[in-house]
Design a protein around this motif. Structure first.
Motif, PDB file in Angstrom:
ATOM      1  N   LYS A  40       0.625  -1.529  -0.098  1.00  0.00           N
ATOM      2  CA  LYS A  40       0.386   0.453   0.144  1.00  0.00           C
ATOM      3  C   LYS A  40       1.038   1.255  -0.028  1.00  0.00           C
ATOM      4  O   LYS A  40       1.737   1.117   0.622  1.00  0.00           O
ATOM      5  CB  LYS A  40      -1.112   0.021   1.412  1.00  0.00           C
ATOM      6  CG  LYS A  40      -2.159   1.556   1.819  1.00  0.00           C
ATOM      7  CD  LYS A  40      -2.798   1.161   2.475  1.00  0.00           C
ATOM      8  CE  LYS A  40      -2.838   0.559   3.579  1.00  0.00           C
ATOM      9  NZ  LYS A  40      -3.429   0.996   4.812  1.00  0.00           N
ATOM     10  N   THR A  46      -5.953   3.717   4.828  1.00  0.00           N
ATOM     11  CA  THR A  46      -6.421   3.515   3.866  1.00  0.00           C
ATOM     12  C   THR A  46      -7.308   5.310   3.281  1.00  0.00           C
ATOM     13  O   THR A  46      -8.083   5.394   4.240  1.00  0.00           O
ATOM     14  CB  THR A  46      -7.515   2.146   3.304  1.00  0.00           C
ATOM     15  OG1 THR A  46      -6.054   1.713   3.317  1.00  0.00           O
ATOM     16  CG2 THR A  46      -7.888   2.951   1.646  1.00  0.00           C
ATOM     17  N   THR A  50      -5.849   6.295  -2.044  1.00  0.00           N
ATOM     18  CA  THR A  50      -4.059   5.373  -2.161  1.00  0.00           C
ATOM     19  C   THR A  50      -4.278   3.838  -3.039  1.00  0.00           C
ATOM     20  O   THR A  50      -5.141   3.844  -3.748  1.00  0.00           O
ATOM     21  CB  THR A  50      -5.091   3.979  -0.256  1.00  0.00           C
ATOM     22  OG1 THR A  50      -4.756   5.287   0.458  1.00  0.00           O
ATOM     23  CG2 THR A  50      -3.974   2.800  -0.211  1.00  0.00           C
TER      24      THR A  50
END
Length: 148
Positions: A40, A46, A50
């Motif tokens: 990520k 998130t 993202t």
């Protein structure tokens, strides 16, 4: 040319927990055996923008995939768009969540698959395979979330 698949599943966990689990795309390998690794960027929670980069193995081919979160509306809606250009991509996809019976959560997953180049010829087969696997995919999500 595109094709769509979707599935729905009822998960025995509160909607906030299910949303948090699914929004953290780093959990994908727990329910998607095709995902070999995932990262990520940026680190942390998130949010819209993202990007999840994964290594995926489909039909004997290993590819690199990049998915960008395009919408995040806690606790009911997650949307993404695949930025990478492989033979077949998930041009758009998402989860819709709603409170279910007895404190559980009803989840609907959908993806729109797009063919590129020779992938346009492969798209009907890939779409059929995705639709055929969709109920089992939903059950794998259920199992993973409930075990978490």
């Amino acid at each position: 040319m595109s094709t769509r698949f979707e599935t729905s599943v009822d998960i025995d966990r509160p909607i906030d927990e299910v949303f948090a689990y699914l929004a953290d795309g780093e959990h994908d390998p727990e329910f998607s055996p095709r995902v070999r690794s995932i990262e990520k960027e940026p680190p942390g929670p998130t949010h819209v923008g993202t990007v999840f980069t994964s290594t995926v193995k489909d039909a004997g081919m290993t590819t690199r995939r990049e998915f960008e979160i395009t919408e995040l509306a806690a606790p009911t809606r997650i949307r993404w768009h695949e930025r990478s250009r492989n033979l077949i991509t998930a041009d758009e996809g998402g989860y819709d969540l709603e409170p279910g019976a007895e404190g559980g959560t009803h989840v609907r997953l959908h993806n729109v698959l797009e063919g590129h180049g020779i992938g346009k010829l492969l798209l009907p087969v890939a779409g059929s395979a995705a639709r055929k696997d969709a109920p089992a995919f939903g059950q794998r999500i259920k199992t993973a979330v409930e075990a978490h």
